[in-house]
Design a protein around this motif. Structure first.
Motif, PDB file in Angstrom:
ATOM      1  N   ASP A 641       0.847  -1.194   0.000  1.00  0.00           N
ATOM      2  CA  ASP A 641       0.000   0.000   0.000  1.00  0.00           C
ATOM      3  C   ASP A 641       0.881   1.242   0.000  1.00  0.00           C
ATOM      4  N   SER A 642       0.347   2.341  -0.539  1.00  0.00           N
ATOM      5  CA  SER A 642       1.094   3.593  -0.479  1.00  0.00           C
ATOM      6  C   SER A 642       1.250   4.029   0.968  1.00  0.00           C
ATOM      7  N   GLY A 643       2.348   4.713   1.265  1.00  0.00           N
ATOM      8  CA  GLY A 643       2.674   5.039   2.644  1.00  0.00           C
ATOM      9  C   GLY A 643       1.640   5.891   3.355  1.00  0.00           C
ATOM     10  N   ASP A 644       0.919   6.766   2.582  1.00  0.00           N
ATOM     11  CA  ASP A 644      -0.023   7.668   3.233  1.00  0.00           C
ATOM     12  C   ASP A 644      -1.471   7.248   3.028  1.00  0.00           C
ATOM     13  N   LYS A 645      -1.695   6.066   2.475  1.00  0.00           N
ATOM     14  CA  LYS A 645      -3.070   5.657   2.181  1.00  0.00           C
ATOM     15  C   LYS A 645      -3.903   5.536   3.440  1.00  0.00           C
ATOM     16  N   PHE A 646      -3.305   5.068   4.517  1.00  0.00           N
ATOM     17  CA  PHE A 646      -4.046   4.880   5.764  1.00  0.00           C
ATOM     18  C   PHE A 646      -3.503   5.805   6.856  1.00  0.00           C
ATOM     19  N   SER A 647      -3.070   6.999   6.442  1.00  0.00           N
ATOM     20  CA  SER A 647      -2.444   7.903   7.409  1.00  0.00           C
ATOM     21  C   SER A 647      -3.390   8.269   8.538  1.00  0.00           C
ATOM     22  N   MET A 648      -4.685   8.368   8.235  1.00  0.00           N
ATOM     23  CA  MET A 648      -5.627   8.772   9.284  1.00  0.00           C
ATOM     24  C   MET A 648      -5.748   7.724  10.381  1.00  0.00           C
ATOM     25  N   LEU A 649      -5.318   6.485  10.115  1.00  0.00           N
ATOM     26  CA  LEU A 649      -5.414   5.435  11.122  1.00  0.00           C
ATOM     27  C   LEU A 649      -4.313   5.556  12.175  1.00  0.00           C
ATOM     28  N   SER A 650      -3.367   6.467  11.956  1.00  0.00           N
ATOM     29  CA  SER A 650      -2.261   6.606  12.901  1.00  0.00           C
ATOM     30  C   SER A 650      -2.725   7.035  14.278  1.00  0.00           C
ATOM     31  N   VAL A 651      -3.912   7.610  14.364  1.00  0.00           N
ATOM     32  CA  VAL A 651      -4.401   8.045  15.674  1.00  0.00           C
ATOM     33  C   VAL A 651      -4.862   6.869  16.528  1.00  0.00           C
ATOM     34  N   PHE A 652      -5.007   5.707  15.912  1.00  0.00           N
ATOM     35  CA  PHE A 652      -5.464   4.543  16.656  1.00  0.00           C
ATOM     36  C   PHE A 652      -4.310   3.577  16.870  1.00  0.00           C
ATOM     37  N   GLU A 653      -4.009   3.288  18.124  1.00  0.00           N
ATOM     38  CA  GLU A 653      -2.929   2.356  18.436  1.00  0.00           C
ATOM     39  C   GLU A 653      -3.437   0.976  18.804  1.00  0.00           C
ATOM     40  N   ASN A 654      -4.683   0.878  19.208  1.00  0.00           N
ATOM     41  CA  ASN A 654      -5.170  -0.403  19.700  1.00  0.00           C
ATOM     42  C   ASN A 654      -6.491  -0.821  19.079  1.00  0.00           C
ATOM     43  N   PRO A 655      -6.648  -0.719  17.754  1.00  0.00           N
ATOM     44  CA  PRO A 655      -7.869  -1.278  17.164  1.00  0.00           C
ATOM     45  C   PRO A 655      -7.846  -2.796  17.274  1.00  0.00           C
ATOM     46  N   THR A 656      -9.006  -3.402  17.339  1.00  0.00           N
ATOM     47  CA  THR A 656      -9.084  -4.860  17.452  1.00  0.00           C
ATOM     48  C   THR A 656      -9.512  -5.522  16.147  1.00  0.00           C
ATOM     49  N   TYR A 657      -9.933  -4.718  15.160  1.00  0.00           N
ATOM     50  CA  TYR A 657     -10.347  -5.298  13.880  1.00  0.00           C
ATOM     51  C   TYR A 657     -10.338  -4.198  12.835  1.00  0.00           C
TER      52      TYR A 657
END
Length: 903
Positions: A641-657
């Motif tokens: 995947d491109s490096g910034d494709k999921f950049s917004m997910l960086s705020v979550f450290e402990n998702p379970t799924y």
């Protein structure tokens, strides 16, 4: 025949209208955007739940007017400042000074330290009216209103002025309209203040209208007002335009009773209501965007106030605390719908519908259409038999009228312009046309809501969801299921540990809780293929590589197979050193085969599994994807995947799924189901500065002006920094550097360094640098803090000089007394001895102070030896000039008689 034709035409028309209504109202699930991102904040400590107003200063700190004082919140800690009386309204000037209005007139919050505040009364209710419930600051004056009047208070001079409307009426709002202070009056409409009077507004469209409330969007000429009749209007230049609400939406607002209007952005406003929660509305189109109430995540429908912050999020005060709604954050909440039970485990979007797996089963989010009964009148023509009968002779209309073809004109006969006329030759009864009106009841769509509905056949823990064309494959503790058209069919009843579907083979592979591996052919009616016999393997994950080998990840070996039609074609296994029996997952990256577990990240190399890095955080997702949290952010194992494709997910450290669906990512985090749009950039980075919240020494705050100077014996310091974050999802870390110590390197990043404590600091000049970093790597620096630690007074140069002067005086006194004769010799020698002892202590103190590094017995002994060597010349001087005997010893000083006889 005519009656039959009319009936057929009516039925056909209704059928087409019904079909059109169905097509127009049919919408897929994903048209439902989900709820705006919602976070909750609960003040700590005893405070009154009733609040009246809220504002935010330039540093991002929140101030809330409470019935018993001012609540202050910086995103981390709550403070409370008690006031003499209730505060109803707040305002702020360009310098960041906060002013209050309330029960006892105007007041101000004064800063007495870094973050210390105290309340100061500016006016008395005897001079300025009481119960001021709305206030603004304009050109150095405070303007506040109560029910009866407008009050103007000069901040510079302290003079006040009371202004009333000539026609009476109640004041409802004070607002700045095109740089003029306006008040909304129940009788006179909008009035503006000039001099010592109120004048009709210069906007002709707003004259003589009863305004209940009015709100402006920031400093732009965008205004929304509510009239006394509950209707909403926009002010556009010199005209007043009604917000085009749907009748059902207008009815909802009328029943709920609007209390307050708050702009979020030009195309979105929030309306707080008395009984209907918060309504989000587009004021330009009149489209109702969302309703936030107890059914959609708001703890209480009774709202005290709403207010926006600098990040365009809406704060809601209610009985249980505060809620913060963030439309600008690209996450949408799908928890706020009824029907969902159990702990959230998995989710997938299948054929435009959202399925959620929990510990209690599988749930589908469905539309719940609410209808109401509506009365309407239907008019139709009938034929009644008259005195004579007429023949049905069709005669052309002498003057046929041209008619425009309608949408359903194809249902009308060409003979429409013909009419019945009596046949005088036949003596038959006549038929007379009669128009009748009947009342009927029809169902009217009132609203479309959403709720979760359980898929009845699946009632146990659901961990695997795989979307395959028109099939949804489900792995749960109650078995293996196929869901088609929202109906589940059980394929196997063994509890499923891991499920994988191969589109290449069109087969489903699963491992069971009984350590069995099963294969099902999914072409047509699913059927099991018995390929493994009695093979028993604890398999935690199944995946497929580019050569279409199906891999089964175990705890100490990896098995792979290939198929030919429905038979085994080839098999193999690779041993794996896993001493702690970690659950292992795998993926293919081109020709590479990768594995990961709690022990690290591995790759297949020459039929061996080799460790390539230490462990990183990972989580299993839909479709058997494995998601990794690495320094550059979230990505999928084995997928480039491109490096910034999921950049917004960086705020979550402990998702379970995690589940990827086109351009959206669905995730379960802290038992909240969120949808995030995958896009570049940092959508949530905090915009506030890093602030020094407080500095404490000896349990008291320090009021710093210029460079701070502290005594060494009071050098225990504690600094508290804060970078406000109200979303609750941005992980802010801190690091610091203290220049002036032997080791002054930057510390590691840590969330603990928002508070920095120094139990003891040696004397010297110091410079403290602190910076913060958010989840997106954005770094902000605090203002550098310079301070100095000085030694106690008895270690300072001026005290040394004083001591030296005192020693000199003692020596002079000793010499002068000696000249008085032998009678005072013992006094002279006593002073000399005291001088010698004091000098020794003086030199030792200076040495220890100058050379202090670490205190030890050897160091102290060394200092004492050096001091003894230093004082030898001084002792010789005293013997020569005071004791007059080079051989005299100190112990003989008081033996005056023997010394005199020796002379």
């Amino acid at each position: 025949m005519l009656v039959s034709r009319v009936m057929i035409s009516t039925l056909a028309t209704r059928a087409i209208l019904s079909l059109s209504f169905f097509l127009l109202t049919l919408s897929p699930l994903l048209a439902q955007e989900g709820g705006y991102f919602l976070s909750h904040h609960q003040p700590v400590g005893n405070y009154d739940e009733v609040t009246f107003d809220m504002l935010q200063d330039q540093n991002g700190v929140i101030y809330i007017a409470n019935r018993t004082g001012i609540l202050i919140f910086d995103g981390k800690r709550w403070d409370f400042l008690k006031t003499p009386t209730a505060v109803f309204a707040l305002t702020i000037d360009e310098q960041g000074n906060v002013y209050t209005a309330g029960r006892n007139g105007f007041g101000k919050l004064e800063k007495t330290g870094f973050f210390n505040l105290r309340y100061k009364t500016l006016s008395d209710s005897a001079l300025v009216g009481s119960d001021i419930f709305s206030v603004i600051n304009h050109q150095g004056n405070l303007y506040g209103i109560n029910d009866e009047a407008l009050f103007q208070y000069s901040i510079e001079t302290g003079k006040s002025l009371e202004i009333k409307s000539k026609r009476g009426g109640f004041m409802t709002e004070v607002v700045l309209l095109e740089n003029k202070v306006h008040v909304a009056n129940s009788v006179s409409g909008l009035l503006y203040a000039e001099g010592e009077a109120l004048h009709p507004t210069f906007k002709k469209s707003l004259e003589n209208i009863s305004v209940s409330s009015i709100s402006q969007y920031e400093d732009e000429p965008l205004y929304l007002l509510e009239k006394e009749d509950g209707t909403l209007w926009r002010i556009e230049k010199e005209t007043l335009k009604k917000v085009p609400l749907k009748p059902e939406d207008a009815g909802y607002l009328t029943r709920s009773r609007i209390q307050q209007i708050e702009w979020i952005k030009p195309e979105l406003v929030a309306l707080s209501t008395l009984t209907g929660g918060i309504v989000f509305l587009n004021p330009l189109t009149g489209k109702l965007k969302q309703i936030l109430d107890t059914d959609s995540g708001l703890p209480d429908d009774e709202v005290y106030l709403i207010s926006t912050d600098r990040e365009k999020s809406l704060w809601i005060s209610h009985r249980k605390g505060f809620a913060r709604v963030s439309p600008s954050i690209p996450f949408r909440n799908f928890n706020g719908y009824d029907g969902l039970e159990g702990e959230l485990l998995s989710t997938v979007v299948h054929q435009g519908q959202l399925y959620v797996g929990t510990t209690t089963g599988l749930y589908l989010l469905k539309e719940d259409k609410q209808y109401t009964d509506e009365l309407y009148e239907e008019t139709r023509e009938i034929l009644e038999e008259g005195a004579e009968k007429i023949a049905e002779e069709k005669v052309p209309d002498p003057e046929p009228k041209k008619r425009r073809k309608g949408l359903f004109s194809f249902l009308k006969r060409k003979e429409k312009n013909q009419k019945l006329i009596p046949d005088s030759a036949n003596n038959q009864p006549t038929y007379v046309k009669k128009v009748i009106t009947e009342q009927r009841v029809r169902k009217k769509l009132h609203s479309i809501q959403y709720r979760y509905e359980r898929v009845a056949e699946i009632t146990a823990r659901v961990t695997d969801l795989v979307s395959n064309q028109n099939q949804l494959l489900v792995g749960s503790l109650s078995g293996f299921f196929e869901v088609i058209d929202n109906k589940a069919t059980q394929i196997a009843n063994e509890p499923v540990r891991s499920l994988y579907f191969s589109s290449h083979y069109n087969k489903a592979f699963l491992s069971t809780a009984n350590n069995e591996i099963k294969v099902f052919d999914m072409g047509g009616v699913p059927r099991e293929l018995y390929l493994f016999g009695d093979l028993s393997s604890y398999t935690t994950h199944i995946f497929e590589d580019e050569t279409h080998r199906i891999w089964f990840c175990g705890t100490n070996k990896m098995i792979w197979i290939t198929l030919s039609n429905s038979d085994l074609d080839d098999t193999g296994e690779v041993s794996f050193d896993n001493p702690y029996f970690y659950e292992t997952y795998g993926a293919a990256s081109g020709e590479k085969i990768l594995f990961i577990n709690a022990g690290g990240k591995y790759k297949l190399q020459e039929d061996k599994i080799v460790k390539i890095s230490e462990s990183v955080k990972y989580v299993k997702g839909a479709g058997n994807d494995i998601w990794l949290l690495e320094p550059e952010g979230w990505s999928r194992l084995g997928i480039a995947d491109s490096g910034d494709k999921f950049s917004m997910l960086s705020v979550f450290e402990n998702p379970t799924y995690l589940s990827l669906e086109k351009e959206n990512v669905w995730l379960i985090n802290n038992q909240t189901l969120l949808k995030a749009k995958s896009e570049s950039g940092s959508p949530i980075s905090s915009t506030y500065n890093l602030l020094l919240r407080s500095m404490v020494t000896d349990s008291s705050n320090v009021n710093a002006s210029g460079k701070l100077i502290l005594d060494q014996d009071k050098s225990a310091l504690k600094f508290e920094f804060i970078k406000p974050d109200y979303s609750g999802i941005i992980d802010i870390q801190y690091q610091y550097q203290l220049a002036g110590l032997a080791s002054s390197d930057w510390t590691d990043w840590s969330t603990d360094y928002s508070t920095i404590a120094f139990p003891y600091l040696p004397e010297g000049d110091y410079e403290l640098k602190v910076r913060a970093r958010d989840s997106f790597g954005v770094i902000s620096d605090a203002q550098v803090i310079d301070f100095k630690v000085v030694p106690p007074y008895w270690k300072r140069p001026w005290f040394y000089a004083l001591e030296f002067t005192a020693l000199g005086l003692l020596l002079v006194m000793s010499l002068r007394i000696k000249r008085l004769g032998d009678r005072y010799l013992w006094i002279s020698r006593l002073l000399a001895l005291m001088t010698l002892i004091i000098i020794i202590e003086f030199i030792q103190t200076i040495a220890e102070n100058e050379f202090q590094t670490k205190s030890s017995a050897i160091f102290d002994f060394t200092v004492q030896v050096l001091v003894a060597i230093t004082v030898l010349p001084l002792e010789g001087f005293l013997r020569k000039y005071i004791f007059k005997d080079k051989n005299v010893k100190l112990k003989d000083i008081f033996r005056n008689k023997e010394i005199n006889e020796s002379k």
